[in-house]
Design an enzyme around this catalytic site. Structure first.
Site, PDB file in Angstrom:
ATOM      1  N   ARG A  91       0.826  -1.217   0.000  1.00  0.00           N
ATOM      2  CA  ARG A  91       0.000   0.000   0.000  1.00  0.00           C
ATOM      3  C   ARG A  91       0.859   1.265   0.000  1.00  0.00           C
ATOM      4  O   ARG A  91       0.457   2.294  -0.544  1.00  0.00           O
ATOM      5  CB  ARG A  91      -0.938  -0.005   1.205  1.00  0.00           C
ATOM      6  CG  ARG A  91      -2.068  -0.972   0.991  1.00  0.00           C
ATOM      7  CD  ARG A  91      -3.018  -1.001   2.144  1.00  0.00           C
ATOM      8  NE  ARG A  91      -4.221  -1.725   1.748  1.00  0.00           N
ATOM      9  CZ  ARG A  91      -5.164  -2.102   2.577  1.00  0.00           C
ATOM     10  NH1 ARG A  91      -5.063  -1.833   3.866  1.00  0.00           N
ATOM     11  NH2 ARG A  91      -6.221  -2.740   2.145  1.00  0.00           N
ATOM     12  N   LYS A 107     -20.828 -17.820  -1.252  1.00  0.00           N
ATOM     13  CA  LYS A 107     -22.295 -17.736  -1.169  1.00  0.00           C
ATOM     14  C   LYS A 107     -22.938 -16.834  -2.213  1.00  0.00           C
ATOM     15  O   LYS A 107     -22.405 -15.781  -2.544  1.00  0.00           O
ATOM     16  CB  LYS A 107     -22.677 -17.202   0.208  1.00  0.00           C
ATOM     17  CG  LYS A 107     -22.386 -18.187   1.320  1.00  0.00           C
ATOM     18  CD  LYS A 107     -22.773 -17.584   2.637  1.00  0.00           C
ATOM     19  CE  LYS A 107     -22.729 -18.630   3.743  1.00  0.00           C
ATOM     20  NZ  LYS A 107     -23.095 -18.058   5.014  1.00  0.00           N
ATOM     21  N   GLY A 137     -11.570  -8.990  -2.383  1.00  0.00           N
ATOM     22  CA  GLY A 137     -11.398 -10.081  -1.426  1.00  0.00           C
ATOM     23  C   GLY A 137     -10.532 -11.229  -1.867  1.00  0.00           C
ATOM     24  O   GLY A 137      -9.375 -11.061  -2.259  1.00  0.00           O
ATOM     25  N   GLY A 193     -13.563  -3.975  -0.049  1.00  0.00           N
ATOM     26  CA  GLY A 193     -14.938  -3.493   0.077  1.00  0.00           C
ATOM     27  C   GLY A 193     -15.282  -2.431  -0.956  1.00  0.00           C
ATOM     28  O   GLY A 193     -16.380  -2.420  -1.523  1.00  0.00           O
TER      29      GLY A 193
END
Ligand code: AMP
Length: 396
Positions: free
Chosen positions: A35, A198, A354, A377
């Site tokens: 980063r 999911k 992710g 996110g």
């Protein structure tokens, strides 16, 4: 889109929101410098123009309290090494002490402010706090994609105090361009590969991208909800029974919109959720009880490869198997290899959000795809079609 290239920073102080939320080891050393490296081009541009850089960031979750374990002082040396300039540090991010330190800053110098989240006002998006921050620079630069989906004081609210003097840093601009290349201006055929555990966590993304893509590969744990909804036997595979109607609805919507959906036809099934489980390849809709699908099967991977190699624009979010276990990583690696090949042939490939980013790094595909997003996110929310507040604050 106003970027840092629209400004000359000569004798100006750039107030730059960076994402230096980096992992520290037990000795408080930075264990992953990605980063910091990602923010380097923006900082260098300011210094080369003849300006100075005031860097602000959060680190961890101190929840509005001072916590010396989460002080940004721990990263000062690492930032100095990476940028190649000795970085100054002030143990406050607002108020007289911070303002004095900024005042003393000369062209070519860098000042790192203390952790923004030592003040609860930061995460609350407090306006007075944002105004205090705004006193610390002449031009506001947002280069923190990782927090662009948060309407915090430093990421969003501060921008309003720089009506004509706000812009994106190079990193944030690159992220926006990459998302745009997939969602708005992508060359057809456009393919999205969605995996992960999911359906429920990906539903908003699926609904949004059905309007953007020509092909959709569905893999990973999501598969089994779709298969069972169509009458297949999924054994003990992960399956959300309450999402079967939704799965059928997605298939219907895809048909109406002319999006081709590609689901696995065979899987590597295991008799336990364990790396050393017994395994066998079975048809995706004939998984016996006591067995669960943990990776894509060989026929499936051939089909996926064919679709990937025909695509000109590729978005990948989510692994197609339980890649954390070596026995079930093959499918995710094969997808990565196919994307690498498509990219070599000229396709634009974006990996974001992710676990697919983790997989891409773990298996060494990082430099072989066009772009790997730095924000989890924030990337997911972009793919859901949301306008991120940190981005909107610069554009409006
Ligand atoms: P997500 O965060 O939604 O992208 O989900 C990523 C997780 O999905 C990873 O940890 C994978 O291990 C998991 N996953 C992928 N395929 C399967 C599967 N067939 N069964 C269970 N979990 C899976």
């Amino acid at each position: 889109m106003k970027t840092i290239d629209n400004f000359n920073f000569e004798n100006k102080k750039a107030l730059i929101r960076v994402d230096f939320n980096v992992p520290l080891n037990d000795s408080f050393e930075v264990s992953d410098t990605n980063r910091i490296e990602a923010a380097k081009p923006t900082i260098i541009k300011v210094l080369e123009d003849g300006g100075s850089a005031v860097l602000m960031s959060h680190l961890g979750r101190p929840d509005g309290k001072v916590d010396s374990n989460l002080s940004l002082k721990h990263i000062v040396d690492t930032v100095s090494q990476i940028i190649g300039v000795k970085v100054k540090f002030v143990d406050e991010c607002v108020g007289k002490k911070a303002e004095d330190a900024v005042e003393e800053l000369k062209a070519g110098e860098i000042l790192l402010l203390e952790n923004l989240r030592f003040h609860s006002e930061e995460e609350k998006g407090n306006e007075a706090f944002a105004e205090q921050l705004s006193k610390l620079g002449d031009i506001y630069v947002n280069d923190a994609f990782g927090t662009a989906h948060r309407a915090h004081a430093s990421t969003t609210v501060a921008a309003k105090f720089f009506p004509e003097k706000k812009c994106f840093g190079y990193l944030l601009a690159k992220e926006i361009e990459a998302i745009d290349k997939v969602m708005e201006t992508g060359e057809k055929p456009i393919l999205a590969i969605l995996g992960g555990a999911k359906v429920s966590s990906k539903i908003t993304i699926i609904e949004n991208i059905l309007d953007k893509v020509d092909h959709l590969i569905i893999g990973g744990g999501m598969t089994y909800t779709f298969v069972k909804a169509q009458g297949g036997q999924v054994g003990d595979s992960i399956c959300e029974d309450d999402k079967m109607d939704l799965a059928m609805d997605i298939l219907k919507q895809a048909k109406e919109k002319g999006v081709e959906i590609h689901l696995p036809v065979d899987v590597l099934a295991a008799d336990d959720f364990a790396n050393d489980a017994n395994t066998k390849v079975v048809d995706v809709d004939k998984i016996p009880d006591g067995w669960q699908g943990l990776d894509a099967g060989p026929k499936t991977l051939e089909i996926f490869k064919g679709v990937i190699l025909k695509a000109k624009t590729i978005l990948w979010n989510g692994p197609v198997g339980v890649f954390e276990m070596e026995s079930f990583a093959n499918g995710t690696i094969a997808v990565g290899k196919a994307i690498e090949e498509a990219t070599k042939k000229g396709a634009f490939s974006l990996v974001g959000g992710g676990d697919s980013v983790a997989a891409v790094k773990q298996f060494g595909f990082e430099d072989k795809v066009s772009y790997v997003s730095t924000g989890g996110g924030a990337m997911l929310e972009s793919l859901e079609g949301k306008t991120l507040p940190g981005i909107a604050a610069i554009i409006d």
